[in-house]
Design a protein around this motif. Structure first.
Motif, PDB file in Angstrom:
ATOM      1  N   THR A  61       0.853  -1.185   0.000  1.00 41.49           N
ATOM      2  CA  THR A  61       0.000   0.000   0.000  1.00 41.49           C
ATOM      3  C   THR A  61       0.891   1.238   0.000  1.00 41.49           C
ATOM      4  O   THR A  61       1.718   1.418   0.897  1.00 41.49           O
ATOM      5  CB  THR A  61      -0.923   0.024   1.232  1.00 41.49           C
ATOM      6  OG1 THR A  61      -1.762  -1.138   1.206  1.00 41.49           O
ATOM      7  CG2 THR A  61      -1.793   1.263   1.233  1.00 41.49           C
ATOM      8  N   LEU A  62       0.731   2.057  -1.038  1.00 44.82           N
ATOM      9  CA  LEU A  62       1.531   3.274  -1.173  1.00 44.82           C
ATOM     10  C   LEU A  62       0.655   4.473  -0.810  1.00 44.82           C
ATOM     11  O   LEU A  62      -0.359   4.725  -1.475  1.00 44.82           O
ATOM     12  CB  LEU A  62       2.043   3.422  -2.611  1.00 44.82           C
ATOM     13  CG  LEU A  62       2.644   2.182  -3.272  1.00 44.82           C
ATOM     14  CD1 LEU A  62       3.073   2.494  -4.696  1.00 44.82           C
ATOM     15  CD2 LEU A  62       3.818   1.653  -2.463  1.00 44.82           C
ATOM     16  N   THR A  63       1.020   5.180   0.213  1.00 45.85           N
ATOM     17  CA  THR A  63       0.271   6.370   0.631  1.00 45.85           C
ATOM     18  C   THR A  63       0.940   7.598   0.031  1.00 45.85           C
ATOM     19  O   THR A  63       2.117   7.869   0.300  1.00 45.85           O
ATOM     20  CB  THR A  63       0.227   6.478   2.162  1.00 45.85           C
ATOM     21  OG1 THR A  63      -0.366   5.292   2.703  1.00 45.85           O
ATOM     22  CG2 THR A  63      -0.596   7.680   2.585  1.00 45.85           C
ATOM     23  N   GLY A  70       8.490   9.202  -5.807  1.00 41.19           N
ATOM     24  CA  GLY A  70       9.106   7.891  -5.647  1.00 41.19           C
ATOM     25  C   GLY A  70       8.656   7.176  -4.384  1.00 41.19           C
ATOM     26  O   GLY A  70       8.590   7.788  -3.309  1.00 41.19           O
ATOM     27  N   TYR A  71       8.363   5.853  -4.519  1.00 41.32           N
ATOM     28  CA  TYR A  71       7.846   5.079  -3.379  1.00 41.32           C
ATOM     29  C   TYR A  71       8.454   3.674  -3.367  1.00 41.32           C
ATOM     30  O   TYR A  71       8.671   3.068  -4.424  1.00 41.32           O
ATOM     31  CB  TYR A  71       6.317   4.988  -3.443  1.00 41.32           C
ATOM     32  CG  TYR A  71       5.657   6.344  -3.313  1.00 41.32           C
ATOM     33  CD1 TYR A  71       5.300   6.852  -2.065  1.00 41.32           C
ATOM     34  CD2 TYR A  71       5.432   7.118  -4.437  1.00 41.32           C
ATOM     35  CE1 TYR A  71       4.730   8.111  -1.952  1.00 41.32           C
ATOM     36  CE2 TYR A  71       4.864   8.388  -4.336  1.00 41.32           C
ATOM     37  CZ  TYR A  71       4.511   8.871  -3.090  1.00 41.32           C
ATOM     38  OH  TYR A  71       3.961  10.114  -2.977  1.00 41.32           O
ATOM     39  N   GLY A  92      -1.964  -2.916 -10.237  1.00 39.62           N
ATOM     40  CA  GLY A  92      -2.052  -1.629  -9.568  1.00 39.62           C
ATOM     41  C   GLY A  92      -3.479  -1.097  -9.497  1.00 39.62           C
ATOM     42  O   GLY A  92      -4.260  -1.266 -10.443  1.00 39.62           O
ATOM     43  N   TRP A  93      -3.815  -0.461  -8.374  1.00 38.65           N
ATOM     44  CA  TRP A  93      -5.157   0.109  -8.220  1.00 38.65           C
ATOM     45  C   TRP A  93      -5.093   1.337  -7.330  1.00 38.65           C
ATOM     46  O   TRP A  93      -4.429   1.343  -6.293  1.00 38.65           O
ATOM     47  CB  TRP A  93      -6.114  -0.923  -7.627  1.00 38.65           C
ATOM     48  CG  TRP A  93      -7.545  -0.619  -7.973  1.00 38.65           C
ATOM     49  CD1 TRP A  93      -8.471  -0.023  -7.163  1.00 38.65           C
ATOM     50  CD2 TRP A  93      -8.203  -0.852  -9.213  1.00 38.65           C
ATOM     51  NE1 TRP A  93      -9.660   0.122  -7.833  1.00 38.65           N
ATOM     52  CE2 TRP A  93      -9.540  -0.381  -9.096  1.00 38.65           C
ATOM     53  CE3 TRP A  93      -7.797  -1.416 -10.421  1.00 38.65           C
ATOM     54  CZ2 TRP A  93     -10.465  -0.451 -10.126  1.00 38.65           C
ATOM     55  CZ3 TRP A  93      -8.712  -1.491 -11.455  1.00 38.65           C
ATOM     56  CH2 TRP A  93     -10.031  -1.020 -11.303  1.00 38.65           C
ATOM     57  N   ASP A  94      -5.768   2.388  -7.779  1.00 42.71           N
ATOM     58  CA  ASP A  94      -5.929   3.596  -6.988  1.00 42.71           C
ATOM     59  C   ASP A  94      -7.174   3.385  -6.127  1.00 42.71           C
ATOM     60  O   ASP A  94      -8.303   3.563  -6.584  1.00 42.71           O
ATOM     61  CB  ASP A  94      -6.099   4.788  -7.929  1.00 42.71           C
ATOM     62  CG  ASP A  94      -6.254   6.121  -7.198  1.00 42.71           C
ATOM     63  OD1 ASP A  94      -6.665   6.104  -6.015  1.00 42.71           O
ATOM     64  OD2 ASP A  94      -6.002   7.168  -7.804  1.00 42.71           O
ATOM     65  N   GLY A 144      -2.333  11.641   1.094  1.00 43.11           N
ATOM     66  CA  GLY A 144      -3.402  10.827   1.649  1.00 43.11           C
ATOM     67  C   GLY A 144      -3.985   9.773   0.741  1.00 43.11           C
ATOM     68  O   GLY A 144      -4.484   8.763   1.222  1.00 43.11           O
ATOM     69  N   ASP A 145      -3.970   9.980  -0.589  1.00 38.49           N
ATOM     70  CA  ASP A 145      -4.503   8.966  -1.486  1.00 38.49           C
ATOM     71  C   ASP A 145      -3.682   7.689  -1.368  1.00 38.49           C
ATOM     72  O   ASP A 145      -2.466   7.733  -1.141  1.00 38.49           O
ATOM     73  CB  ASP A 145      -4.485   9.441  -2.941  1.00 38.49           C
ATOM     74  CG  ASP A 145      -5.604  10.429  -3.244  1.00 38.49           C
ATOM     75  OD1 ASP A 145      -6.314  10.814  -2.296  1.00 38.49           O
ATOM     76  OD2 ASP A 145      -5.740  10.820  -4.411  1.00 38.49           O
ATOM     77  N   THR A 146      -4.311   6.518  -1.532  1.00 37.26           N
ATOM     78  CA  THR A 146      -3.602   5.249  -1.418  1.00 37.26           C
ATOM     79  C   THR A 146      -3.661   4.475  -2.734  1.00 37.26           C
ATOM     80  O   THR A 146      -4.701   4.405  -3.385  1.00 37.26           O
ATOM     81  CB  THR A 146      -4.178   4.370  -0.299  1.00 37.26           C
ATOM     82  OG1 THR A 146      -5.574   4.158  -0.533  1.00 37.26           O
ATOM     83  CG2 THR A 146      -3.996   5.029   1.046  1.00 37.26           C
ATOM     84  N   LEU A 147      -2.535   3.908  -3.101  1.00 37.29           N
ATOM     85  CA  LEU A 147      -2.401   3.068  -4.273  1.00 37.29           C
ATOM     86  C   LEU A 147      -1.898   1.709  -3.817  1.00 37.29           C
ATOM     87  O   LEU A 147      -1.132   1.618  -2.849  1.00 37.29           O
ATOM     88  CB  LEU A 147      -1.412   3.677  -5.273  1.00 37.29           C
ATOM     89  CG  LEU A 147      -1.575   5.161  -5.596  1.00 37.29           C
ATOM     90  CD1 LEU A 147      -0.456   5.632  -6.525  1.00 37.29           C
ATOM     91  CD2 LEU A 147      -2.927   5.430  -6.226  1.00 37.29           C
TER      92      LEU A 147
END
Length: 246
Positions: A61-63, A70-71, A92-94, A144-147
């Motif tokens: 989970t990428l916040t 870059g993450y 991948g999903w937003d 704040g958005d999560t991918l």
């Protein structure tokens, strides 16, 4: 998934090739036992890279952070960090916006979005910057958005306390692959190292590898009869009862 410990793997290989089975293997003095432990870790690394095994598939989970593109792709199991070996494509999903997180795009596509006429994609895009890192475009302007992305972890083993790890380093550690496949992998490598015939064991290992890879990712059943708008390619409507076939 395996329930055989490292010691159990080594003992099984020893019995099958006709040499004394040790009572312990990690830190054992006999060179042949030390070799088998090394080969067991070679097998684990090789199998990890061979297929997208479901047991090794995790979710990162990428916040999003404003101004950061870059993450690191990493998962968590309890308090254990699960490093990424490789990202599983098209996962991948937003999750914030319920959109597909498009990627991995190649360098040419990345440059086109960066410097072309149209520089604002409808959905977020990503490309890899390392095996375990991605770059997001456009760069987030808010936090704040999560991918999410699915990945294959480097940790293909567990301790007896069920903690993920990347190597077998204790007698009671165990691997996460099918037992017979793993044992055959250690066995043929040991025989080869000793200059002994290993062809039959190697062939069996490859047969098991093909079988277990296919079993781990069952394919969908494909229909030859169409199914849309009443189109039937091959079924009882257009195959006669007699007069066909050999």
């Amino acid at each position: 998934m395996s329930d055989t410990s490292l010691l159990g793997v080594v003992q099984t290989v020893c019995r099958e090739i006709g040499i004394p089975a040790p009572a312990t293997c990690v830190g054992s003095v006999p060179q042949q036992v030390t070799q088998m432990v090394a080969f067991a870790n070679m097998v684990g690394d090789a199998l990890r890279d061979e297929a997208d095994w479901p047991v090794l598939r995790k979710v990162a989970t990428l916040t999003m952070i404003s101004g950061t593109s870059g993450y690191q792709v990493v998962g968590v199991d309890g308090s254990t960090s699960l490093p990424c070996s490789r990202i599983v494509q098209q996962t991948g999903w937003d999750t914030t916006n319920s959109w597909y997180f498009a990627g991995a795009i190649n360098d040419q596509q990345w440059s086109a979005w960066q410097y072309g006429i149209g520089t604002t994609p409808v959905r977020r895009l990503w490309r890899t910057t390392a095996d375990d890192a991605v770059e997001v475009f456009p760069t987030p302007s808010a936090s704040g958005d999560t991918l999410v992305l699915s990945f294959i972890t480097t940790h293909w083993a567990k301790t007896s306390a069920q903690v993920f790890k990347g190597t077998l380093s204790a007698d009671d550690d165990y691997h996460l692959f099918p037992d017979r496949l793993f044992i055959s992998g250690v066995k043929w490598r040991f025989l080869e190292a000793k200059g002994l015939p290993f062809g039959a064991v190697f062939a069996e290992y490859n047969r098991l590898l093909d079988v277990r890879k296919a079993a781990s990712r069952p394919a969908q059943t494909l229909s030859m009869s169409g199914g849309r708008r009443g189109v039937h390619l091959v079924d009882y409507r257009n195959v006669p009862n007699t007069g066909y076939g050999p």
